[in-house]
Motif scaffolding. Structure first.
Motif, short mmCIF file in Angstrom:
data_model
loop_
_atom_site.label_atom_id
_atom_site.label_comp_id
_atom_site.label_asym_id
_atom_site.label_seq_id
_atom_site.Cartn_x
_atom_site.Cartn_y
_atom_site.Cartn_z
N VAL A 1 -36.48 -26.89 -9.42
CA VAL A 1 -36.20 -26.65 -8.00
C VAL A 1 -37.50 -26.72 -7.22
N ARG A 2 -37.53 -27.60 -6.25
CA ARG A 2 -38.75 -27.82 -5.46
C ARG A 2 -38.78 -27.04 -4.15
N SER A 3 -37.64 -26.89 -3.52
CA SER A 3 -37.63 -26.16 -2.25
C SER A 3 -36.24 -25.61 -1.95
N VAL A 4 -36.23 -24.45 -1.28
CA VAL A 4 -34.99 -23.83 -0.79
C VAL A 4 -35.27 -23.40 0.64
N LYS A 5 -34.43 -23.86 1.58
CA LYS A 5 -34.65 -23.59 2.99
C LYS A 5 -33.39 -23.00 3.63
N GLY A 6 -33.59 -21.96 4.45
CA GLY A 6 -32.46 -21.36 5.15
C GLY A 6 -32.01 -22.19 6.33
N MET A 7 -30.71 -22.15 6.60
CA MET A 7 -30.12 -22.87 7.72
C MET A 7 -29.28 -21.91 8.55
N LEU A 8 -29.25 -22.13 9.85
CA LEU A 8 -28.46 -21.28 10.74
C LEU A 8 -27.71 -22.14 11.75
N TYR A 9 -26.41 -21.88 11.87
CA TYR A 9 -25.58 -22.59 12.86
C TYR A 9 -25.36 -21.68 14.06
N ASN A 10 -25.63 -22.20 15.24
CA ASN A 10 -25.39 -21.47 16.48
C ASN A 10 -24.11 -22.02 17.12
N PRO A 11 -23.01 -21.28 17.05
CA PRO A 11 -21.74 -21.79 17.57
C PRO A 11 -21.71 -21.93 19.09
N LEU A 12 -22.58 -21.21 19.78
CA LEU A 12 -22.61 -21.32 21.24
C LEU A 12 -23.25 -22.62 21.68
N TRP A 13 -24.26 -23.07 20.93
CA TRP A 13 -24.94 -24.32 21.24
C TRP A 13 -24.42 -25.48 20.40
N GLY A 14 -23.69 -25.18 19.34
CA GLY A 14 -23.19 -26.22 18.45
C GLY A 14 -24.30 -26.95 17.72
N SER A 15 -25.33 -26.21 17.32
CA SER A 15 -26.48 -26.85 16.68
C SER A 15 -26.97 -26.04 15.49
N TRP A 16 -27.67 -26.74 14.60
CA TRP A 16 -28.25 -26.12 13.41
C TRP A 16 -29.77 -26.05 13.56
N SER A 17 -30.35 -25.07 12.88
CA SER A 17 -31.81 -24.97 12.85
C SER A 17 -32.24 -24.42 11.50
N TRP A 18 -33.51 -24.69 11.15
CA TRP A 18 -34.09 -24.14 9.94
C TRP A 18 -34.57 -22.72 10.22
N VAL A 19 -34.30 -21.82 9.28
CA VAL A 19 -34.75 -20.43 9.40
C VAL A 19 -35.33 -19.98 8.06
N GLN A 20 -36.09 -18.90 8.09
CA GLN A 20 -36.68 -18.39 6.85
C GLN A 20 -35.64 -17.78 5.93
N SER A 21 -34.66 -17.09 6.50
CA SER A 21 -33.67 -16.39 5.70
C SER A 21 -32.65 -17.35 5.09
N THR A 22 -32.29 -17.11 3.83
CA THR A 22 -31.25 -17.90 3.16
C THR A 22 -29.97 -17.08 3.01
N SER A 23 -29.82 -16.04 3.80
CA SER A 23 -28.67 -15.15 3.65
C SER A 23 -27.36 -15.76 4.11
N LEU A 24 -27.43 -16.86 4.85
CA LEU A 24 -26.20 -17.56 5.28
C LEU A 24 -26.14 -18.92 4.59
N ASN A 25 -26.48 -19.95 5.29
CA ASN A 25 -26.50 -21.30 4.71
C ASN A 25 -27.90 -21.63 4.21
N TYR A 26 -27.97 -22.52 3.24
CA TYR A 26 -29.28 -22.96 2.77
C TYR A 26 -29.21 -24.36 2.20
N ALA A 27 -30.35 -25.01 2.18
CA ALA A 27 -30.49 -26.35 1.59
C ALA A 27 -31.46 -26.25 0.43
N LEU A 28 -31.17 -27.02 -0.61
CA LEU A 28 -31.99 -26.98 -1.83
C LEU A 28 -32.31 -28.39 -2.29
N HIS A 29 -33.54 -28.58 -2.72
CA HIS A 29 -33.96 -29.85 -3.32
C HIS A 29 -34.45 -29.59 -4.73
#
Length: 360
Positions: free
Chosen positions: A293-321
């Motif tokens: 495993v090379r990297s794990v990054k947290g993702m956050l969806y903002n339903p009000l803006w309809g957009s995703w962003s990278w965040v430090q926390s992986t408590s919701l969505n996350y991406a892994l390589h």
């Protein structure tokens, strides 16, 4: 069903987070996270209380307890020796014609392309010395597992990759085939097949340079078999990209209660919290099957803006390589190339008219 109180609490939490995020410096980011978590705690307490009244049970009282039980509670296992869950297939069968409605049930997946496609592209560029102007992923064979209607296959194809998309739902494949036919370039670069992952293992041993499984592993019947199959069809030193949902109290509140029952971001019943996958569990499975495993990054969806962003926390969505065994040792940060080189190549790819981050 869950009342308007939780929805109002979420809205207040998101507004506080947006206001706090506008504060300068890292302190503003910390304040934003604290403000957001405070609002979410109210939602959790409210939904947990109602769940207890209705079902006579509660969610795990703490994340510590959840982590302690992570490897002792067995994930549901498929007696048919297949990673495909027939119940999941029925869910997606009903929505097969809606994949390309950008304002519909899959709107969040459309907007997720804004961060997941650049993540895949930039990671692969950082690991390669070969770069094709205008088609940065040219010569790379990608397997898109659980491709659905082709939402991720198409932008990867536009970046020059040769993409094979598989999905066990035939109607999904028909939708994907029909959509790619409007673009002659994509029609040549992408092929779709109605199949499960294990069904192509024998014919595709060590065939692909890259596998993407985006928003898939939380729907499979046998996760360990799924990872083993990925290892078998991936070339040595090949890359595996996964995006999924963590199994936390927060993901239950936002992924199930809010996203499905309150705001209708996705249809109710789309997800089962019990099948969400903690990153620690996923990393353990990957490492047990020859991946690094090379990297794990947290993702956050903002339903009000309809957009995703990278965040430090992986408590919701996350991406892994992860990279299959056989790769030469690389530095953990950006694998091979300096970050400035990666950014320069990414900018060139966008300038060449391939797939800008905002348009994938």
């Amino acid at each position: 069903m869950w009342g308007g109180g939780a929805a109002r609490a979420l809205t207040r939490a998101l507004r506080r987070r947006r206001a706090a995020a506008a504060l300068p410096g890292a302190a503003g980011d910390d304040h934003a996270d604290l403000s957001f978590q405070t609002g979410l705690r109210d939602i959790l307490q409210d939904s947990n209380r109602k769940r207890q009244l209705k079902f006579g049970s509660t969610l795990p009282v703490s994340l510590t307890e959840m982590k302690s039980n992570m490897f002792t509670v067995k994930r549901p296992f498929s007696t048919s020796h297949s990673s495909v869950d027939s119940k999941e297939m029925k869910k997606f069968q009903l929505l097969a014609h809606k994949w390309w409605d950008e304002e519909g049930e899959y709107a969040a997946l459309h907007s997720m392309n804004d961060i997941r496609v650049p993540f895949i592209r930039d990671t692969l560029l950082s690991m390669s010395s070969n770069y094709h102007l205008g088609n940065p992923l040219s010569g790379i064979k990608i397997l898109d597992v659980g491709c659905g209607g082709g939402l991720l296959s198409e932008p990867l194809g536009r970046l020059g990759a040769s993409v094979t998309g598989i999905d066990p739902v035939e109607d999904n494949i028909r939708t994907a085939d029909g959509h790619k036919s409007f673009d002659p370039v994509l029609a040549e670069r992408i092929q779709y097949k109605s199949s499960s992952l294990e069904e192509i293992v024998e014919e595709s041993m060590e065939t692909f340079d890259v596998i993407v499984a985006s928003e898939v592993v939380e729907h499979v019947a046998d996760l360990e078999m799924f990872i083993k199959c990925c290892s078998q069809v991936l070339k040595p030193e090949g890359s595996l990209f996964i995006t999924t949902i963590n199994k936390t109290q927060l993901s239950y509140v936002l992924g199930i209660v809010v996203a499905e029952k309150i705001m209708g971001i996705v249809p109710e019943g789309t997800h089962e919290w019990e099948k969400f996958v903690p990153p620690e569990e996923l990393e353990h499975l990957l490492e047990s099957n020859g991946f690094s495993v090379r990297s794990v990054k947290g993702m956050l969806y903002n339903p009000l803006w309809g957009s995703w962003s990278w965040v430090q926390s992986t408590s919701l969505n996350y991406a892994l390589h992860a990279v299959r065994a056989g790769a030469r040792p690389r530095s953990h940060a950006t694998d091979t190339l300096p970050q400035t080189d990666v950014q320069q190549r990414s900018a060139t790819a966008g300038a060449a008219g391939t797939v800008p981050d905002s348009a994938v």
